[in-house]
Design an enzyme around this catalytic site. Structure first.
Site, PDB file in Angstrom:
ATOM      1  N   ARG A 180       0.827  -1.215   0.000  1.00 17.85           N
ATOM      2  CA  ARG A 180       0.000   0.000   0.000  1.00 17.85           C
ATOM      3  C   ARG A 180       0.861   1.266   0.000  1.00 17.85           C
ATOM      4  O   ARG A 180       0.528   2.262   0.672  1.00 17.85           O
ATOM      5  CB  ARG A 180      -0.937   0.031   1.225  1.00 17.85           C
ATOM      6  CG  ARG A 180      -1.838  -1.163   1.377  1.00 17.85           C
ATOM      7  CD  ARG A 180      -3.009  -1.152   0.417  1.00 17.85           C
ATOM      8  NE  ARG A 180      -3.937  -2.193   0.764  1.00 17.85           N
ATOM      9  CZ  ARG A 180      -3.905  -3.435   0.256  1.00 17.85           C
ATOM     10  NH1 ARG A 180      -2.986  -3.759  -0.653  1.00 17.85           N
ATOM     11  NH2 ARG A 180      -4.794  -4.331   0.627  1.00 17.85           N
ATOM     12  N   SER A 206     -10.892  -0.306   3.224  1.00  8.35           N
ATOM     13  CA  SER A 206     -10.173  -0.538   4.487  1.00  8.35           C
ATOM     14  C   SER A 206      -9.608   0.782   4.990  1.00  8.35           C
ATOM     15  O   SER A 206      -8.910   1.471   4.245  1.00  8.35           O
ATOM     16  CB  SER A 206      -9.007  -1.503   4.270  1.00  8.35           C
ATOM     17  OG  SER A 206      -9.480  -2.691   3.710  1.00  8.35           O
ATOM     18  N   GLU A 225      -5.026   4.197   6.059  1.00  4.33           N
ATOM     19  CA  GLU A 225      -4.732   3.978   4.641  1.00  4.33           C
ATOM     20  C   GLU A 225      -5.178   5.150   3.731  1.00  4.33           C
ATOM     21  O   GLU A 225      -4.417   5.549   2.845  1.00  4.33           O
ATOM     22  CB  GLU A 225      -5.382   2.666   4.185  1.00  4.33           C
ATOM     23  CG  GLU A 225      -4.975   2.280   2.779  1.00  4.33           C
ATOM     24  CD  GLU A 225      -5.575   0.952   2.342  1.00  4.33           C
ATOM     25  OE1 GLU A 225      -5.281  -0.075   2.973  1.00  4.33           O
ATOM     26  OE2 GLU A 225      -6.329   0.956   1.361  1.00  4.33           O
TER      27      GLU A 225
HETATM   28  P1  FAD Z   1      -8.536   9.015  -5.135  1.00  6.55           P
HETATM   29  O1  FAD Z   1      -9.185   8.604  -3.887  1.00  6.55           O
HETATM   30  O2  FAD Z   1      -9.214  10.024  -5.970  1.00  6.55           O
HETATM   31  O3  FAD Z   1      -7.055   9.523  -4.817  1.00  6.55           O
HETATM   32  C1  FAD Z   1      -6.214   8.763  -3.972  1.00  6.55           C
HETATM   33  C2  FAD Z   1      -4.849   9.462  -3.874  1.00  6.55           C
HETATM   34  O4  FAD Z   1      -4.205   9.439  -5.137  1.00  6.55           O
HETATM   35  C3  FAD Z   1      -4.962  10.940  -3.506  1.00  6.55           C
HETATM   36  O5  FAD Z   1      -3.849  11.264  -2.713  1.00  6.55           O
HETATM   37  C4  FAD Z   1      -4.894  11.663  -4.848  1.00  6.55           C
HETATM   38  O6  FAD Z   1      -4.362  12.972  -4.722  1.00  6.55           O
HETATM   39  C5  FAD Z   1      -3.945  10.760  -5.623  1.00  6.55           C
HETATM   40  N1  FAD Z   1      -4.196  10.690  -7.077  1.00  6.55           N
HETATM   41  C6  FAD Z   1      -5.340  10.299  -7.683  1.00  6.55           C
HETATM   42  N2  FAD Z   1      -5.159  10.279  -9.026  1.00  6.55           N
HETATM   43  C7  FAD Z   1      -3.883  10.681  -9.258  1.00  6.55           C
HETATM   44  C8  FAD Z   1      -3.098  10.868 -10.433  1.00  6.55           C
HETATM   45  N3  FAD Z   1      -3.576  10.632 -11.666  1.00  6.55           N
HETATM   46  N4  FAD Z   1      -1.806  11.295 -10.302  1.00  6.55           N
HETATM   47  C9  FAD Z   1      -1.292  11.546  -9.078  1.00  6.55           C
HETATM   48  N5  FAD Z   1      -1.989  11.387  -7.920  1.00  6.55           N
HETATM   49  C10 FAD Z   1      -3.271  10.949  -8.014  1.00  6.55           C
HETATM   50  N6  FAD Z   1      -7.631  -0.339  -2.344  1.00  6.55           N
HETATM   51  C11 FAD Z   1      -6.843  -1.413  -2.503  1.00  6.55           C
HETATM   52  O7  FAD Z   1      -5.613  -1.281  -2.616  1.00  6.55           O
HETATM   53  N7  FAD Z   1      -7.366  -2.680  -2.534  1.00  6.55           N
HETATM   54  C12 FAD Z   1      -8.675  -2.903  -2.422  1.00  6.55           C
HETATM   55  O8  FAD Z   1      -9.107  -4.055  -2.480  1.00  6.55           O
HETATM   56  C13 FAD Z   1      -9.544  -1.789  -2.235  1.00  6.55           C
HETATM   57  N8  FAD Z   1     -10.874  -1.971  -2.060  1.00  6.55           N
HETATM   58  C14 FAD Z   1     -11.685  -0.892  -1.855  1.00  6.55           C
HETATM   59  C15 FAD Z   1     -13.058  -1.105  -1.672  1.00  6.55           C
HETATM   60  C16 FAD Z   1     -13.908  -0.037  -1.471  1.00  6.55           C
HETATM   61  C17 FAD Z   1     -15.378  -0.287  -1.273  1.00  6.55           C
HETATM   62  C18 FAD Z   1     -13.399   1.282  -1.482  1.00  6.55           C
HETATM   63  C19 FAD Z   1     -14.317   2.453  -1.320  1.00  6.55           C
HETATM   64  C20 FAD Z   1     -12.030   1.514  -1.641  1.00  6.55           C
HETATM   65  C21 FAD Z   1     -11.165   0.422  -1.838  1.00  6.55           C
HETATM   66  N9  FAD Z   1      -9.777   0.591  -2.016  1.00  6.55           N
HETATM   67  C22 FAD Z   1      -8.965  -0.488  -2.201  1.00  6.55           C
HETATM   68  C23 FAD Z   1      -9.197   1.937  -1.985  1.00  6.55           C
HETATM   69  C24 FAD Z   1      -9.275   2.668  -3.353  1.00  6.55           C
HETATM   70  O9  FAD Z   1     -10.265   2.095  -4.174  1.00  6.55           O
HETATM   71  C25 FAD Z   1      -7.938   2.628  -4.091  1.00  6.55           C
HETATM   72  O10 FAD Z   1      -6.919   3.188  -3.322  1.00  6.55           O
HETATM   73  C26 FAD Z   1      -8.007   3.352  -5.452  1.00  6.55           C
HETATM   74  O11 FAD Z   1      -6.818   3.152  -6.175  1.00  6.55           O
HETATM   75  C27 FAD Z   1      -8.234   4.859  -5.295  1.00  6.55           C
HETATM   76  O12 FAD Z   1      -8.473   5.379  -6.594  1.00  6.55           O
HETATM   77  P2  FAD Z   1      -9.192   6.771  -6.793  1.00  6.55           P
HETATM   78  O13 FAD Z   1      -9.139   7.085  -8.247  1.00  6.55           O
HETATM   79  O14 FAD Z   1     -10.518   6.763  -6.172  1.00  6.55           O
HETATM   80  O15 FAD Z   1      -8.184   7.726  -6.005  1.00  6.55           O
HETATM   81  P1  NAP Z   2     -10.047 -11.513   4.172  1.00  5.90           P
HETATM   82  O1  NAP Z   2     -10.074 -12.408   2.984  1.00  5.90           O
HETATM   83  O2  NAP Z   2     -11.145 -11.603   5.196  1.00  5.90           O
HETATM   84  O3  NAP Z   2      -8.649 -11.628   4.917  1.00  5.90           O
HETATM   85  C1  NAP Z   2      -8.384 -10.857   6.096  1.00  5.90           C
HETATM   86  C2  NAP Z   2      -6.961 -10.364   6.038  1.00  5.90           C
HETATM   87  O4  NAP Z   2      -6.090 -11.480   6.070  1.00  5.90           O
HETATM   88  C3  NAP Z   2      -6.727  -9.616   4.765  1.00  5.90           C
HETATM   89  O5  NAP Z   2      -6.473  -8.307   5.143  1.00  5.90           O
HETATM   90  C4  NAP Z   2      -5.540 -10.296   4.088  1.00  5.90           C
HETATM   91  O6  NAP Z   2      -4.414  -9.441   3.945  1.00  5.90           O
HETATM   92  C5  NAP Z   2      -5.142 -11.401   5.020  1.00  5.90           C
HETATM   93  N1  NAP Z   2      -5.117 -12.698   4.295  1.00  5.90           N
HETATM   94  C6  NAP Z   2      -6.173 -13.531   4.046  1.00  5.90           C
HETATM   95  N2  NAP Z   2      -5.756 -14.637   3.412  1.00  5.90           N
HETATM   96  C7  NAP Z   2      -4.417 -14.508   3.228  1.00  5.90           C
HETATM   97  C8  NAP Z   2      -3.424 -15.312   2.615  1.00  5.90           C
HETATM   98  N3  NAP Z   2      -3.717 -16.508   2.068  1.00  5.90           N
HETATM   99  N4  NAP Z   2      -2.153 -14.849   2.607  1.00  5.90           N
HETATM  100  C9  NAP Z   2      -1.829 -13.654   3.159  1.00  5.90           C
HETATM  101  N5  NAP Z   2      -2.734 -12.842   3.751  1.00  5.90           N
HETATM  102  C10 NAP Z   2      -4.008 -13.268   3.796  1.00  5.90           C
HETATM  103  O7  NAP Z   2      -9.966  -9.981   3.687  1.00  5.90           O
HETATM  104  P2  NAP Z   2     -11.087  -9.016   3.138  1.00  5.90           P
HETATM  105  O8  NAP Z   2     -11.207  -7.875   4.055  1.00  5.90           O
HETATM  106  O9  NAP Z   2     -12.303  -9.777   2.715  1.00  5.90           O
HETATM  107  O10 NAP Z   2     -10.377  -8.466   1.811  1.00  5.90           O
HETATM  108  C11 NAP Z   2     -10.076  -9.356   0.760  1.00  5.90           C
HETATM  109  C12 NAP Z   2      -8.939  -8.772  -0.059  1.00  5.90           C
HETATM  110  O11 NAP Z   2      -9.347  -7.521  -0.623  1.00  5.90           O
HETATM  111  C13 NAP Z   2      -7.695  -8.483   0.770  1.00  5.90           C
HETATM  112  O12 NAP Z   2      -6.555  -8.760  -0.012  1.00  5.90           O
HETATM  113  C14 NAP Z   2      -7.797  -7.011   1.064  1.00  5.90           C
HETATM  114  O13 NAP Z   2      -6.529  -6.378   1.189  1.00  5.90           O
HETATM  115  C15 NAP Z   2      -8.526  -6.475  -0.164  1.00  5.90           C
HETATM  116  N6  NAP Z   2      -9.349  -5.307   0.203  1.00  5.90           N
HETATM  117  C16 NAP Z   2      -8.719  -4.111   0.364  1.00  5.90           C
HETATM  118  C17 NAP Z   2      -9.440  -2.971   0.679  1.00  5.90           C
HETATM  119  C18 NAP Z   2      -8.757  -1.632   0.798  1.00  5.90           C
HETATM  120  O14 NAP Z   2      -9.430  -0.625   0.855  1.00  5.90           O
HETATM  121  N7  NAP Z   2      -7.450  -1.581   0.828  1.00  5.90           N
HETATM  122  C19 NAP Z   2     -10.811  -3.054   0.862  1.00  5.90           C
HETATM  123  C20 NAP Z   2     -11.413  -4.295   0.725  1.00  5.90           C
HETATM  124  C21 NAP Z   2     -10.679  -5.426   0.384  1.00  5.90           C
HETATM  125  P3  NAP Z   2      -4.186  -8.406   2.746  1.00  5.90           P
HETATM  126  O15 NAP Z   2      -5.120  -7.262   3.009  1.00  5.90           O
HETATM  127  O16 NAP Z   2      -2.758  -8.011   2.893  1.00  5.90           O
HETATM  128  O17 NAP Z   2      -4.462  -9.108   1.455  1.00  5.90           O
END
Ligand code: FAD
Ligand code: NAP
Length: 339
Positions: free
Chosen positions: A166, A239, A335
């Site tokens: 991240r 998250s 995050e």
């Molecule tokens: P924004 O929220 O608009 O911006 C995020 C940051 O990036 C800000 O600092 C902004 O200034 C900067 N930015 C945006 N665009 C640019 C650009 N073109 N150049 C330079 N800087 C820029 N994230 C995960 O990693 N894994 C997940 O599984 C995941 N699941 C999610 C589920 C839900 C329901 C939600 C709401 C969010 C989730 N996220 C997840 C977080 C999010 O979707 C990601 O971080 C996504 O990449 C953000 O994209 P955005 O376009 O909305 O960025």
């Molecule tokens: P999950 O499957 O319930 O798992 C809980 C946590 O355990 C996750 O955070 C994941 O870490 C870790 N995990 C599970 N299985 C694993 C494996 N085999 N090896 C290593 N780590 C393991 O998680 P969840 O909340 O439903 O999310 C599913 C996936 O979507 C995850 O990868 C999560 O990161 C991603 N997600 C991200 C966001 C976001 O906003 N960043 C939001 C929703 C979902 P990791 O998170 O490191 O994978």
């Protein structure tokens, strides 16, 4: 001059928490020329420039005294194709999930585990988006960014992006690099990553023994739709906290005191703890105060039940951090990008 500038514009439709704040100026960039015009405009108005995509990883704590520029540039192209390895480039404003579906329709695998992540292509490198065992660094080959300090274009290779869990150079140097387009190496051969139990389980429930990349995408999309709140219905930014990394010794100690603790050993010897488990164990799941809360199914997700302010959501996040620190001696890191 093509930029459509709005004064005192509501950002409510442009952040997935649905926080009701205003930007001094707001515009959408459909091209590199729009981006350059916006940079000049910000200087003219003596305002900083805040670039956003889908607003799904933002926490806005008040009115934004800036020119907020939403990336809306479109375009996807195949740059190279050797029969198996295919290099695809997408513009920053492309919607991430639509781009993933497009690659699958072309018979390309590599992005299926990242299905249904909200936001744009341009923001994906910012925190090296990841899900279900894959991060974009696993398929990333390069990007083009504008250096906001010099106005010059710069190409970045994988090695130059400092991708980590991240995290990236672009997040570390926030506000310097404006990402214009991103390139990925995808494959016509299917090389699936099914390490995460729920994905294998969902495919088994569906009776799919030899899944395609599209099968994996659909399975992950269905799991996500069931587990995660839809921001269009309940404001959230996914998250809210990163999974903390602790030493193996601390993880062992915590496991003795809390036998249910979930931890995943990492290659470097540290242990990644499931932040959601810590928050749930501390009793925060489903917590609500006024309109700021913790989701009833997924304790890693903070939610806006309607009219929570960014400051209320931030205060809740800080209370959770303090509680987890006190109970487990573990520091949770937020995050989303807080402005
Ligand atoms: P924004 O929220 O608009 O911006 C995020 C940051 O990036 C800000 O600092 C902004 O200034 C900067 N930015 C945006 N665009 C640019 C650009 N073109 N150049 C330079 N800087 C820029 N994230 C995960 O990693 N894994 C997940 O599984 C995941 N699941 C999610 C589920 C839900 C329901 C939600 C709401 C969010 C989730 N996220 C997840 C977080 C999010 O979707 C990601 O971080 C996504 O990449 C953000 O994209 P955005 O376009 O909305 O960025
Ligand atoms: P999950 O499957 O319930 O798992 C809980 C946590 O355990 C996750 O955070 C994941 O870490 C870790 N995990 C599970 N299985 C694993 C494996 N085999 N090896 C290593 N780590 C393991 O998680 P969840 O909340 O439903 O999310 C599913 C996936 O979507 C995850 O990868 C999560 O990161 C991603 N997600 C991200 C966001 C976001 O906003 N960043 C939001 C929703 C979902 P990791 O998170 O490191 O994978």
């Amino acid at each position: 001059m093509s930029l459509d500038l709005q004064v005192n514009a509501s950002l409510k439709p442009f952040n997935s928490f649905g926080v009701d704040v205003k930007a001094s100026l707001f515009a959408q960039a459909h091209s590199d020329a729009d981006v350059r015009e916006a940079l000049l405009c910000a200087v003219e108005h003596q305002l900083p420039l805040l670039v956003i995509g889908g607003g799904s990883n933002l926490l806005l704590t008040g009115d934004v005294s800036a020119l907020v520029l939403r990336m809306a540039s479109r375009g996807i192209r195949l740059l190279e194709d050797d029969g198996d390895r295919v290099i695809v480039e997408a513009e920053a404003g492309e919607v991430w999930h639509a781009f993933v579906l497009w690659t699958l329709e072309q018979g390309l695998s590599g992005l299926e585990n990242l299905s249904l992540i909200p936001g744009t292509v341009g923001a994906a490198p910012m925190q090296n988006i990841g899900a279900y065992g894959i991060e974009i660094k696993d398929v990333f080959v390069g990007l083009t960014a504008l250096d906001r300090q010099t106005g010059e274009l710069r190409e970045f290779s994988l090695a130059e992006c400092n991708f980590a869990y991240r995290d990236s150079l672009f997040k570390q140097q926030a506000g310097r690099w404006l990402i214009l387009r991103v390139r990925f190496a995808l494959s016509r051969a299917t090389r699936l990553h099914l390490e995460y139990g729920p994905v294998r389980q969902r495919l088994a429930e569906q009776g799919i023994e030899q899944p395609t990349a599209s099968d994996v995408s659909r399975a992950i999309s269905s799991i996500r739709s069931e587990k995660l709140p839809d921001p269009a219905v309940l404001g959230n930014a996914g998250s809210f906290f990163k999974n903390p990394l602790v030493s193996a010794a601390q993880a062992d100690e915590l496991k003795l005191a809390h036998p249910g603790l979930i931890g995943y050993p990492q290659a470097d010897g540290q242990v990644k703890l499931a932040a959601g488990w810590l928050i749930e164990a501390a009793g925060w799941k489903g917590f609500r105060e006024a309109d700021a809360g913790v989701h009833r199914l997924q304790s890693l997700v903070l939610v806006n039940h309607g009219s929570a302010t960014g400051l209320e959501l931030l205060a809740l996040a800080q209370r959770i951090q303090a509680d987890i620190q006190q109970r487990f001696a573990v520091q949770l890191e937020m995050e989303p990008n807080v402005y």
